[in-house]
Motif scaffolding. Structure first.
Motif, mmCIF file in Angstrom:
data_model
loop_
_atom_site.group_PDB
_atom_site.id
_atom_site.type_symbol
_atom_site.label_atom_id
_atom_site.label_comp_id
_atom_site.label_asym_id
_atom_site.label_seq_id
_atom_site.Cartn_x
_atom_site.Cartn_y
_atom_site.Cartn_z
ATOM 1 N N LEU A 1 0.833 -1.200 0.000
ATOM 2 C CA LEU A 1 0.000 0.000 0.000
ATOM 3 C C LEU A 1 0.868 1.251 0.000
ATOM 4 N N GLN A 2 1.867 1.289 0.848
ATOM 5 C CA GLN A 2 2.735 2.462 0.931
ATOM 6 C C GLN A 2 3.459 2.706 -0.388
ATOM 7 N N VAL A 3 3.961 1.643 -1.010
ATOM 8 C CA VAL A 3 4.661 1.776 -2.291
ATOM 9 C C VAL A 3 3.717 2.322 -3.361
ATOM 10 N N ALA A 4 2.478 1.823 -3.375
ATOM 11 C CA ALA A 4 1.507 2.281 -4.370
ATOM 12 C C ALA A 4 1.148 3.748 -4.151
ATOM 13 N N VAL A 5 0.947 4.141 -2.900
ATOM 14 C CA VAL A 5 0.615 5.535 -2.595
ATOM 15 C C VAL A 5 1.753 6.453 -3.021
ATOM 16 N N GLN A 6 2.975 6.068 -2.729
ATOM 17 C CA GLN A 6 4.118 6.905 -3.101
ATOM 18 C C GLN A 6 4.253 7.022 -4.615
ATOM 19 N N ALA A 7 4.018 5.917 -5.334
ATOM 20 C CA ALA A 7 4.088 5.954 -6.797
ATOM 21 C C ALA A 7 2.991 6.848 -7.363
ATOM 22 N N ALA A 8 1.782 6.722 -6.826
ATOM 23 C CA ALA A 8 0.662 7.532 -7.309
ATOM 24 C C ALA A 8 0.893 9.012 -7.043
ATOM 25 N N ALA A 9 1.522 9.320 -5.916
ATOM 26 C CA ALA A 9 1.776 10.719 -5.571
ATOM 27 C C ALA A 9 2.870 11.325 -6.440
ATOM 28 N N ARG A 10 3.847 10.502 -6.850
ATOM 29 C CA ARG A 10 4.941 11.016 -7.686
ATOM 30 C C ARG A 10 4.449 11.354 -9.086
ATOM 31 N N ALA A 11 3.853 10.374 -9.733
ATOM 32 C CA ALA A 11 3.376 10.537 -11.111
ATOM 33 C C ALA A 11 2.429 9.391 -11.404
ATOM 34 N N GLU A 12 1.214 9.714 -11.830
ATOM 35 C CA GLU A 12 0.199 8.670 -11.960
ATOM 36 C C GLU A 12 0.590 7.587 -12.956
ATOM 37 N N HIS A 13 1.383 7.941 -13.989
ATOM 38 C CA HIS A 13 1.762 6.906 -14.947
ATOM 39 C C HIS A 13 2.718 5.890 -14.336
ATOM 40 N N GLU A 14 3.402 6.249 -13.236
ATOM 41 C CA GLU A 14 4.305 5.304 -12.581
ATOM 42 C C GLU A 14 3.540 4.230 -11.809
ATOM 43 N N LEU A 15 2.274 4.493 -11.544
ATOM 44 C CA LEU A 15 1.502 3.577 -10.713
ATOM 45 C C LEU A 15 1.349 2.217 -11.373
ATOM 46 N N GLY A 16 1.099 2.213 -12.704
ATOM 47 C CA GLY A 16 0.943 0.944 -13.411
ATOM 48 C C GLY A 16 -0.073 0.055 -12.720
ATOM 49 N N ARG A 17 0.329 -1.204 -12.464
ATOM 50 C CA ARG A 17 -0.573 -2.136 -11.793
ATOM 51 C C ARG A 17 -0.500 -2.022 -10.275
ATOM 52 N N ARG A 18 0.470 -1.283 -9.757
ATOM 53 C CA ARG A 18 0.530 -1.123 -8.307
ATOM 54 C C ARG A 18 -0.781 -0.516 -7.822
ATOM 55 N N GLY A 19 -1.261 -1.014 -6.705
ATOM 56 C CA GLY A 19 -2.452 -0.417 -6.134
ATOM 57 C C GLY A 19 -3.756 -0.941 -6.685
ATOM 58 N N ILE A 20 -3.719 -1.997 -7.501
ATOM 59 C CA ILE A 20 -4.945 -2.674 -7.923
ATOM 60 C C ILE A 20 -5.058 -3.957 -7.106
ATOM 61 N N GLY A 21 -6.091 -4.048 -6.302
ATOM 62 C CA GLY A 21 -6.336 -5.280 -5.555
ATOM 63 C C GLY A 21 -5.277 -5.599 -4.519
ATOM 64 N N ILE A 22 -4.822 -4.596 -3.761
ATOM 65 C CA ILE A 22 -3.892 -4.868 -2.658
ATOM 66 C C ILE A 22 -4.624 -5.746 -1.634
ATOM 67 N N ALA A 23 -4.031 -6.873 -1.305
ATOM 68 C CA ALA A 23 -4.722 -7.867 -0.478
ATOM 69 C C ALA A 23 -4.431 -7.662 1.003
ATOM 70 N N ALA A 24 -5.486 -7.766 1.804
ATOM 71 C CA ALA A 24 -5.359 -7.652 3.258
ATOM 72 C C ALA A 24 -6.476 -8.463 3.895
ATOM 73 N N LYS A 25 -6.444 -8.524 5.221
ATOM 74 C CA LYS A 25 -7.498 -9.209 5.970
ATOM 75 C C LYS A 25 -7.953 -8.325 7.123
ATOM 76 N N SER A 26 -9.198 -8.505 7.501
ATOM 77 C CA SER A 26 -9.679 -7.863 8.721
ATOM 78 C C SER A 26 -9.366 -8.777 9.901
ATOM 79 N N ARG A 27 -9.651 -8.302 11.090
ATOM 80 C CA ARG A 27 -9.317 -9.055 12.298
ATOM 81 C C ARG A 27 -9.993 -10.424 12.327
ATOM 82 N N ASP A 28 -11.203 -10.512 11.758
ATOM 83 C CA ASP A 28 -11.928 -11.788 11.773
ATOM 84 C C ASP A 28 -11.578 -12.686 10.591
ATOM 85 N N GLY A 29 -10.599 -12.269 9.780
ATOM 86 C CA GLY A 29 -10.146 -13.090 8.661
ATOM 87 C C GLY A 29 -10.800 -12.783 7.332
ATOM 88 N N THR A 30 -11.741 -11.837 7.299
ATOM 89 C CA THR A 30 -12.386 -11.474 6.034
ATOM 90 C C THR A 30 -11.357 -10.933 5.049
#
Length: 393
Positions: free
Chosen positions: A255-284
């Protein structure tokens, strides 16, 4: 019309950011369209004209309601637009049927002529009454989404008077595709709120999806009501000294890498930041989308410190091992992920090309990128990796 033959991928000295430079304006217009939906028409027309296509269409449909999220066309005569839905079955036949279409990787431009040929086209109602009279000789299709929440695609028609498409054209479309897909996904998450609201901030507050606006250093600038509830619980997102944190991110720091790329230049974002996977406390299972804001044409009222929007929602499908682990850990594109799956199952380059509807050279190019990203050198190495790979947490 540009043919991109000066790009580094075709023997020049330019680097990947150089490839993006001529596409930056188009990429930005697709992100603008998330905020100002009327701009989808301009974004599509710019894309059509830039790559030299005769006509184009984008369709994004919310599931299971069947409601149109995005439905725009360009350069299609009104008399041909009328009644297009009556040809749905015929269009599917031209693309090889439902099962064949389900094999097409997301974001990968596919030439229809690599899927079917004259033996299927001749006598097909859509081809005879629509394609042939318009002087079209081929079509490029790009799948944007195919899950329980939405289906989406782009179609770009090649006219008989057009110059032949080259691999450089296809590479340009590959560079555009993840940005268009991200814009489509986020438009679906906003669920029409952007059209109805007076300002983008009001649209964010109206949507049921959780949205946090941050600056380049992850400092929280704004959170809508759904996101504030999550932040209050510290699950699945948290505020640590005023900065956005994702405690149960499956692959740390994406997430941090994607945010930094998006803030620098949107074309650098590429596929970063699409579907970053995480879980909630209950495993969702959760999926996060990152969209650049700094250059957006805001409809007033949005804090200019916000450079990136982070959208949080439940994942649209469970993770499948080892393919999804490969995608997450090595940032594979959907096409690379699918080719990895087929290589591991023992398919040859030629059979993979036939299955996906792409050239064998395209398969080889994707395979080289897989080797580079995974630091592996042979197909056997990939098979071994598929047996060993696990996700953190």
């Amino acid at each position: 019309m540009l043919y991109f033959t000066h790009w580094g991928a075709f023997g020049g000295e330019h680097t990947l950011p150089d490839k993006f430079s001529e596409l930056t304006a188009m990429i930005g217009t697709f992100y603008d369209a998330v905020i100002e939906p009327r701009l989808w028409q301009k974004a599509l027309d710019d894309m059509r004209g830039h790559f030299g296509f005769h006509l184009g269409a984008i369709s994004v449909i919310a599931m299971p309601t069947g409601t149109a999220v995005v439905q725009v066309t360009t350069n299609i005569p009104d008399e041909y637009l009328a009644g297009m839905q009556a040809y749905n079955d015929d269009v599917i036949e031209l693309w090889g049927g439902v099962a064949r279409m389900a094999e097409m990787p997301l974001e990968e431009p596919i030439l229809q002529s690599r899927i079917t040929g004259p033996d299927v086209w001749e006598g097909n109602r859509f081809y005879e009454e629509w394609v042939r009279p318009l002087g079209l000789v081929d079509q490029v299709g790009i799948m944007l989404a195919r899950d329980r929440t939405m289906v989406g695609n782009i179609g770009l028609g090649v006219h008989e008077s057009s110059q032949p498409l080259t691999e450089a054209h296809m590479e340009g479309l590959r560079l555009m595709a993840p940005h268009v897909r991200r814009a489509a996904i986020i438009s679906r998450m906003l669920d029409g709120a952007a059209s109805a609201a007076a300002t983008f901030e009001a649209a964010l507050d109206a949507t049921r999806s959780a949205v946090v606006l941050v600056d380049a250093e992850m400092a929280i600038v704004h959170a809508n009501s759904a996101a504030r509830a999550m932040l209050g619980n510290g699950d699945p997102i948290a505020s640590v000294r005023g900065k956005l944190s994702l405690p149960r991110e499956l692959v740390p720091n994406r997430l941090q890498v994607a945010v930094q790329a998006a803030a620098r230049a949107e074309h650098e974002l590429g596929r970063r930041g699409i579907g970053i996977a995480a879980k909630s406390r209950d495993g969702t299972a959760l999926s996060l989308q990152v969209m650049p804001l700094e250059k957006r044409t805001m409809r007033g009222g949005l804090d200019r410190r916000a450079t990136v929007a982070v959208f949080i929602a439940d994942a649209t499908a469970p993770l499948e091992m080892p393919a999804d682990a490969m995608r997450l850990l090595y940032e594979l594109t959907p096409a690379e992920q699918r080719i990895f799956e087929l290589v591991v199952s023992g398919e040859t380059t030629a059979s993979i090309a036939r299955s996906l509807g792409v050239a064998t050279s395209t398969v080889r190019s994707h395979l080289l990128k897989i080797f580079e990203k995974t630091n592996r050198h042979t197909r056997g190495d990939l098979v071994k990796l598929s047996r060993e790979i696990i996700l953190p947490g």
